[in-house]
Each structure stands twice: as structure tokens, then as C-alpha cells.
Design an enzyme around this catalytic site. Structure first.
Site, short mmCIF file in Angstrom:
data_model
loop_
_atom_site.label_atom_id
_atom_site.label_comp_id
_atom_site.label_asym_id
_atom_site.label_seq_id
_atom_site.Cartn_x
_atom_site.Cartn_y
_atom_site.Cartn_z
N CYS A 150 0.77 -1.09 0.18
CA CYS A 150 -0.08 -0.04 -0.03
C CYS A 150 0.79 1.27 0.00
O CYS A 150 1.61 1.48 0.91
CB CYS A 150 -1.01 -0.05 1.18
SG CYS A 150 -2.00 1.48 1.26
N CYS A 209 -4.50 5.94 -3.98
CA CYS A 209 -3.81 4.81 -4.00
C CYS A 209 -2.58 4.71 -4.42
O CYS A 209 -2.42 5.12 -5.62
CB CYS A 209 -4.62 3.86 -4.72
SG CYS A 209 -3.65 2.16 -4.92
N GLY A 253 -1.24 2.53 -6.99
CA GLY A 253 -2.18 2.87 -8.26
C GLY A 253 -1.69 4.15 -9.12
O GLY A 253 -1.67 4.04 -10.19
N GLU A 264 -10.38 0.11 -5.51
CA GLU A 264 -9.59 -1.00 -4.78
C GLU A 264 -10.14 -2.25 -4.53
O GLU A 264 -11.44 -1.94 -4.08
CB GLU A 264 -8.82 -0.11 -3.70
CG GLU A 264 -8.04 0.90 -4.06
CD GLU A 264 -6.86 1.11 -2.81
OE1 GLU A 264 -6.27 0.16 -2.32
OE2 GLU A 264 -6.93 2.15 -2.35
N HIS A 303 -2.82 -4.16 -10.92
CA HIS A 303 -3.54 -3.04 -11.32
C HIS A 303 -4.01 -3.21 -12.73
O HIS A 303 -3.17 -3.53 -13.58
CB HIS A 303 -2.75 -1.81 -11.10
CG HIS A 303 -2.49 -1.65 -9.70
ND1 HIS A 303 -3.38 -0.69 -8.97
CD2 HIS A 303 -1.34 -1.82 -8.75
CE1 HIS A 303 -2.72 -0.58 -7.62
NE2 HIS A 303 -1.60 -1.17 -7.58
#
Length: 277
Positions: A71, A220, A223, A211, A162
Site C-alpha cells: 500500500c 492509491c 495505483g 480498490e 492494477h
């Protein structure tokens, strides 16, 4: 259980110092604390743990209790947590994650961390390692059908999977409606995080994200990295891009010479407290 609620550009998690606390069932705890009505309210739970191979270890759980490997916004806040709470006096900190050891460079002002730059490592493009089911080794600008509509996607793993697609306007795009169809698409055996990207210029993009396990979040970190890598691969932007997310701005640099991605963004503490688990 003592906790600290923190956020990176609005992507908020509940942080627990597992050098002192023990969380017996982190999956159930993540579900409980994330609930906005019966818990604290967050995008998930992050445990700050001891490590034998780095300065600290981060364990991250989504709002539905599923464990995530990485994360980006969360790890910046881990850096702030360990420095602000005097668990370290170093401004270069290594954090063990399920996607490898990440190095953070902390920016300190008046004794507190305000920003963190993270070496997020090399983007993974091989389909089987993302994982994404495809006859092609990489998925770059590939057309697929999602809920009856065609989208061109580029797939990247930054330690978690992703799928990036370019849209005309992130403001007008129905992320809440379309996001679940991407997340659970048959192409992605472990589900997928999906970034909807609007190109502003060669150095700026807008991004909204759905997510897996948490729904739409305000930001994110992985992301933003995946989005910039996808934009570079499709020659839509330069290598360094300012990414505007719902909760703020994150600067991402895809260093193709070193084959690594650097992410720089804020980290903030919201509150501290205790909750019965």
C-alpha cells in the site's frame, strides 16, 4: 487496542503498534475497525511490526479483511508513524512488505514527518505475474469488454495487481458502477485494482481508483505508480508525472534507466484512541 488513524491523500487506515500490541485476528479486526457506523471508519488496517530483515514490517488488510501485499499511501504513513512516535530517529527507513523491502526518505518539519519518498521498486509487466489471464506476455493497450462496454487496458503490478484505463473525464466517470465489474473480471484470478485516468498534459493526470476489497478510495499509492507506468508505456506522458487524486497530489517518477518507480506524497495523522476488539 490502542490505535492511530492516519491518511495519505485521504486514503485512510487504522495503524496499530504491534511492537507493543498483539492483534490476534487481523482480518476480523480490519473489518470491525473499517466500519464507518460500528467501528472507527477507514480503508483498512495496517500493523506496524518488528522485522528481521528491515527496520520495520508492515502488514496491511483491506476493509473486507483481505490481506494486501503493498500500500503506497499506507507505507508513507508507516514512515511517519515510526518517526513521530520515536520508534526510530532515522530519516531513511526500510520497511518489509509482502512485495519486498521498500526504502523511504522522510521529510521532517518541526520534528514531524510531512512527506515521504518511497522507492517502490520495479513494475511487473508479465501477465502471469500480475496475475492476469492472457495469451500475451504483457497487456499494453489491450481491448477488453467489461459489463458490455469496450475498454483499452494496460496491466501493471506494483506488488499488487492494477488495471489502468484512460477515460475522457474522471469527474464524470461512474467509478462506483463500473469498478466492481473490473475488480471481479474473469481476466484477474486474484481480483484487481482499477485506475481510471484522464490525461491533462504530458506531466499531469487525474486518477480515480477502485480498490479490490475496499471500493473507491480517495487515493492509491501503488495505483498512481501503475498509472504513470501505463501512461509512459503508451507514450501519453513524460516519466515524471503529478497525479491528482480525490484526496490530493502525488508525484511519481518512473526511472526507466534504473527500472524503478519513485513515489512522493504527504502523510498525516488524524487522531489516536482506544477501541475494544
Amino acid at each position: 487496542m490502542k490505535f492511530t488513524k492516519m491518511h495519505g491523500c485521504g486514503n485512510d487506515y487504522i495503524y496499530v503498534n504491534c511492537l507493543e500490541e498483539t492483534v490476534e485476528n487481523p482480518k476480523d479486526t480490519a473489518i470491525k475497525v473499517s466500519d464507518v457506523h460500528f467501528g472507527i471508519g477507514s480503508d483498512g488496517l495496517i500493523l506496524v511490526c518488528p522485522s528481521k530483515v528491515a527496520d520495520f514490517r508492515m502488514a496491511m488488510y483491506n476493509a473486507d479483511g483481505s490481506e494486501g501485499k503493498m500500500c503506497g499511501n499506507g507505507i508513507r504513513c508507516v514512515g511517519k508513524y515510526v518517526y513521530d512516535n520515536h520508534l526510530t530517529d532515522k530519516t531513511t527507513v526500510t520497511i518489509e512488505t509482502l512485495s519486498g523491502i521498500k526504502t523511504l526518505e522522510l521529510t521532517v518539519k518541526n520534528g514531524k514527518v510531512e512527506m515521504a519518498k518511497v522507492d517502490m521498486g520495479a513494475p511487473i509487466l508479465q501477465s502471469s505475474l500480475i496475475p492476469a489471464i492472457s495469451d500475451e506476455d504483457t497487456i499494453i493497450n489491450k481491448e477488453i469488454q467489461v459489463n458490455g462496454e469496450n475498454y483499452n487496458i494496460t496491466c501493471v503490478s506494483m506488488g499488487n495487481p492494477h488495471c489502468v484505463t484512460v477515460v475522457n473525464s474522471t469527474k464524470d466517470f461512474p467509478v462506483e458502477k463500473i469498478g466492481p465489474y473490473f475488480e471481479n473480471h474473469e481476466m484477474f484470478p486474484d481480483r484487481v485494482n482499477t485506475e481510471f485516468v484522464e490525461i491533462i498534459s504530458r506531466k499531469e493526470i487525474n486518477m480515480r481508483v477502485w480498490e479490490r476489497g475496499s471500493g473507491e478510495t480517495w487515493a492509491c499509492g501503488t495505483g498512481t505508480c501503475a498509472s504513470v507506468v501505463a501512461c509512459v508505456l503508451n507514450d501519453l506522458t513524460e516519466d515524471e508525472v503529478l497525479v491528482h487524486v480525490l484526496g490530493g497530489d502525488i508525484l511519481v517518477h518512473y526511472d526507466r534507466n534504473k527500472n524503478t518507480v519513485f513515489m512522493t506524497g504527504p502523510a498525516a495523522t488524524i487522531c489516536t484512541g482506544e477501541i475494544d476488539i
